[in-house]
Design a protein around this motif. Structure first.
Motif, PDB file in Angstrom:
ATOM      1  N   THR C 266       0.819  -1.206   0.000  1.00 20.63           N
ATOM      2  CA  THR C 266       0.000   0.000   0.000  1.00 20.63           C
ATOM      3  C   THR C 266       0.856   1.260   0.000  1.00 20.63           C
ATOM      4  OG1 THR C 266      -0.125   0.038   2.389  1.00 20.63           O
ATOM      5  CG2 THR C 266      -1.875  -1.094   1.225  1.00 20.63           C
ATOM      6  N   GLN C 425      -2.292  -1.694  -5.093  1.00 24.02           N
ATOM      7  CA  GLN C 425      -1.939  -0.319  -4.767  1.00 24.02           C
ATOM      8  C   GLN C 425      -3.191   0.459  -4.418  1.00 24.02           C
ATOM      9  OE1 GLN C 425       0.150   0.959  -8.200  1.00 24.02           O
ATOM     10  NE2 GLN C 425       1.854  -0.443  -7.877  1.00 24.02           N
ATOM     11  N   PRO C 426      -3.075   1.466  -3.556  1.00 24.22           N
ATOM     12  CA  PRO C 426      -4.278   2.188  -3.108  1.00 24.22           C
ATOM     13  C   PRO C 426      -4.907   3.004  -4.233  1.00 24.22           C
ATOM     14  CG  PRO C 426      -2.386   2.697  -1.720  1.00 24.22           C
ATOM     15  CD  PRO C 426      -1.870   1.940  -2.879  1.00 24.22           C
ATOM     16  N   THR C 470      -2.946   6.201   3.671  1.00 30.76           N
ATOM     17  CA  THR C 470      -3.986   5.292   3.191  1.00 30.76           C
ATOM     18  C   THR C 470      -4.784   4.717   4.341  1.00 30.76           C
ATOM     19  OG1 THR C 470      -2.496   3.424   3.312  1.00 30.76           O
ATOM     20  CG2 THR C 470      -2.597   4.571   1.227  1.00 30.76           C
ATOM     21  N   SER C 472      -7.759   1.180   4.788  1.00 27.84           N
ATOM     22  CA  SER C 472      -8.288   0.054   4.005  1.00 27.84           C
ATOM     23  C   SER C 472      -9.673   0.398   3.478  1.00 27.84           C
ATOM     24  CB  SER C 472      -8.325  -1.207   4.851  1.00 27.84           C
ATOM     25  OG  SER C 472      -9.125  -0.972   5.967  1.00 27.84           O
ATOM     26  N   SER C 519      -7.142  -0.865  -0.842  1.00 26.03           N
ATOM     27  CA  SER C 519      -7.003   0.245   0.097  1.00 26.03           C
ATOM     28  C   SER C 519      -7.216   1.554  -0.666  1.00 26.03           C
ATOM     29  CB  SER C 519      -5.640   0.227   0.767  1.00 26.03           C
ATOM     30  OG  SER C 519      -4.639   0.083  -0.201  1.00 26.03           O
TER      31      SER C 519
END
Lengths: 91, 87, 527
Positions: C266, C425-426, C470, C472, C519
């Motif tokens: 993340t 990846q977020p 970030t 979740s 996320s």
């Protein structure tokens, strides 16, 4: 020739082949040197604050190289067009 | 370059090495000139001031790193270009 | 008497006096003439007396200091001009104030991120790269969304030293199919690597080595030469040619991303979706890639063979011809002005019809390139592959078996670039507000004058992206990113899309198994 993709050369005596390969090599190194000079001029500030290249400058360099190649290709195409249509002074 | 046979390749290899050394010399003199132009502007004394010293150091380091980075990108782009040409 | 009064107020100036005196007389005469008819002598006497006692005030403002400096008598323009200037300056002032505030906010946010851009980067390192999916607003061109990207997001990304690659679309479904195709390719690569590994292990076993010893076939002389010359040209890389690599210890350092050492996926890369359509397609693409099959399902292939047998490469069926004509009419095309990885601008509406047509299994973008080279005029519209798994099948399907062991045990998934794949990846989402319609004009005007609020909002989200803040994925709130944009989509377009069952108007169907792994960038810490 492999470097800048200027089409395959027909069979020639060996010295001529070597000379052609050498000329191409010269072209490539010349292009590289110009690229280094230009991108340094455009991307890196003259007030040398630190010895490392920072992220913004690195990104600038990457994009500079990419655009330089694109310009190279486009100019090549344009020159071919102009040469074939005879608008380039009858070369 | 693909049509060179064994003997020609050896000759060419020698030429390439010679050229690389020449290019290196050219790079060196170019670097000296560039750092001189950018850093040294004060001629009130015959030897470099400390400020100019550090500037020259940073300049040369930065230029070499810049050259290396350009070399990497140049290789990638070249490879892409030859791939496109061959297609 | 009138003169005395004037001299008390304005001791020196004679012209005023004479003016007043003249005016007094001027007032007097017509009053007398007018009242002569009425014959009220008292009235005339009164008005003239009034005129003498209270002479009409001089227009404009002046005082001794101004008079000494030579500044003329200051007068306001007439009532009508006042109204005109008030309205004009109000409108223009509003725009200028908004622009000024926008640039202030932008520079403040850019300064906040500038320290990340000033960090050093080695010559063999690549900086962090985020993927940006851009979709146009419905019934309109891609330029609108690109303008939003350029104005609000790009300055902050550039200041923060974050590289980006843009994947845009002009028709519905392109983003979904490319996302799903990439995930499938990743899965296939992992599968292939595992199979190769098993093969290699088998070959090492003694009985196989014994067998292969007897089976050797030596290559011919020409083959050897060809291989050697190929090796020569491959070795003739820049490292052996350019002067900068002469006696350079860094000659053979591999190029890798700066994020290679980060374990947490993340904190690597990032995905930014611009537009509600892009966000929906991205989520559906993720689900299709992770939950769907690796190969094209059989019913698609059957349809494809059926279509191939009927239709020759040149389009003959009525539907195709119609949509082609429609395309020719509606597309304002200039393929040379495309930015890298953005396609030609067209009317989304017209191209929707063809996307429902026959499907092909080839990758769309590579075929587009070929067609670009072949046809001089506009590139052919290739149909978008249908989803390999429909949204109703999500609960019944398995999460990608190749990836399960990596995902469950938090191991790094092996990719070509050695950083975690993009689906870990977020995500960040930016809506594209684009109201249309005559009656919406007041709202649009209000939004035009308050664009600084957008700069702030989207800018803060981008700062959160650069700073890697970030959290979740939260199923209740995060599915509604950019929902406001969807509620504003033009009704007629939505109705037509529902008839055709286009992708953007489908409900956002999701599966918890995929959502658990996602996320989202969170800008809450900035307020």
């Amino acid at each position: 020739m492999s470097f800048l993709g200027f089409g395959g050369a027909p069979a020639q005596p060996s010295e001529a082949k070597i000379a052609a390969a050498e000329a191409e090599l010269d072209l490539v190194t010349d292009m590289f040197n110009r690229l280094v000079d230009n991108c340094h001029q455009k991307c890196i500030s003259k007030s040398y604050n630190e010895g490392d290249v920072n992220k913004n400058e690195s990104l600038c360099i990457d994009r500079c190289v990419s655009k330089y190649f694109e310009v190279n290709v486009k100019v090549g195409e344009n020159m071919q067009k102009l040469g074939s249509s005879g608008a380039f002074g009858g070369r | 370059m693909d049509q060179l046979n064994q003997r020609e390749q050896q000759d060419f290899q020698r030429i390439v090495e010679g050229k690389q050394m020449k290019d290196f010399m050219r790079l060196y003199s170019n670097l000296v000139e560039r750092c001189f132009n950018d850093c040294v502007n004060d001629f009130t004394s015959a030897s470099l001031t400390s400020k100019e010293n550090t500037c020259v150091l940073k300049c040369s380091e930065k230029f070499l790193k810049h050259s290396e980075r350009v070399g990497q990108r140049f290789q990638e782009q070249n490879a892409l270009l030859t791939q496109q040409m061959r297609r | 008497m009138a003169d005395n009064k004037d001299t008390a107020k304005v001791p020196e100036v004679k012209p005023a006096e004479t003016k007043v005196a003249v005016e007094g007389k001027a007032v007097e005469v017509p009053a007398a003439a007018a009242n002569g008819a009425n014959g009220a002598n008292g009235a005339t006497a009164a008005t003239t007396a009034n005129a003498k006692i209270n002479p009409p005030k001089p227009k404009g403002y002046t005082n001794p200091a101004f008079q000494a400096m030579g500044i003329p008598v200051l007068r306001l323009p007439s009532r009508n001009w006042m109204i005109f200037w008030a309205v004009t300056s109000g409108l223009i002032g509003g725009v200028l104030y908004d622009k000024y505030q926008q640039s202030q906010i932008r520079s403040k946010l850019c300064e906040r991120v500038a320290k990340y851009g000033a960090k050093p980067l080695g010559p063999n390192q690549l900086s962090r790269k985020i993927t940006i999916y851009i979709a146009p607003p419905p019934d309109d061109y891609l330029d609108e969304s690109m303008a939003i990207f350029r104005k609000y997001v790009k300055p902050i990304l550039n200041s923060g030293g974050v590289d980006f690659q843009i994947k845009s679309e002009n028709r519905q479904g392109v983003i979904r199919s490319t996302v799903a195709a990439e995930i499938r390719e990743l899965r296939r690569n992992i599968l292939e690597n595992e199979e190769n590994l098993i093969k290699l292990q088998n070959e090492q076993k003694w009985y196989n080595r014994f067998k292969s010893y007897f089976k050797s076939n030596k290559p011919t002389k020409e083959k050897i030469e060809a291989l050697e010359s190929k090796k020569f040209t491959d070795d003739l890389q820049m490292q052996n040619v350019l002067g900068v690599y002469y006696n350079n210890i860094h000659k053979d350092d591999p190029i890798k991303s700066e994020e290679v050492d980060i374990k947490d996926p993340t904190l690597q890369g990032g995905v930014l979706c611009i537009g509600r359509g892009a966000y929906k397609e991205y989520l559906h693409g993720l689900h299709e890639g992770l939950l769907g099959p690796l190969e094209k399902p059989l019913d698609h292939r059957e349809m494809e063979d059926f279509n191939k047998s009927i239709e020759p490469p040149v389009v003959t069926s009525i539907e195709n011809v119609e949509s082609k004509v429609e395309n020719n009419v509606e597309t304002p095309v200039d393929s040379n002005t495309s930015v890298s990885e953005t396609s030609v601008s067209e009317n989304k509406d017209g191209s929707n019809e063809q996307s429902e047509q026959s499907e092909k299994s080839n990758d769309e973008t590579s075929e587009n390139k070929e067609n670009d080279e072949n046809s001089e005029d506009k590139p052919e519209e290739l149909p978008i592959p249908k989803p390999f798994i429909s949204t109703t099948d999500y609960p019944n399907s398995k999460l990608a078996p190749e990836l399960i062991k990596y995902l469950n045990f938090n191991q790094k998934i092996p990719t070509n670039s050695q950083i975690s794949p993009f689906f870990q990846q977020p995500i960040a989402v930016i809506p594209v507000f684009f109201l249309q319609g005559f009656l919406n004009f007041p709202i649009r005007l209000y939004r035009f004058y308050t664009r600084r609020y957008y700069t702030e909002e989207y800018g803060k989200l981008t700062v959160a992206l650069v700073e890697n803040q970030t959290r979740s994925f939260n199923k209740e709130t995060d599915l509604n990113f950019a929902l406001d944009e969807e509620l504003e989509w033009p009704k007629k377009w939505v109705d037509r899309a529902k008839e055709r069952q286009s992708e953007w108007v489908q409900e956002l169907t999701v599966d918890d198994r995929v959502l658990n792994k996602l996320s989202v960038y969170d800008e809450g810490y900035l307020k």
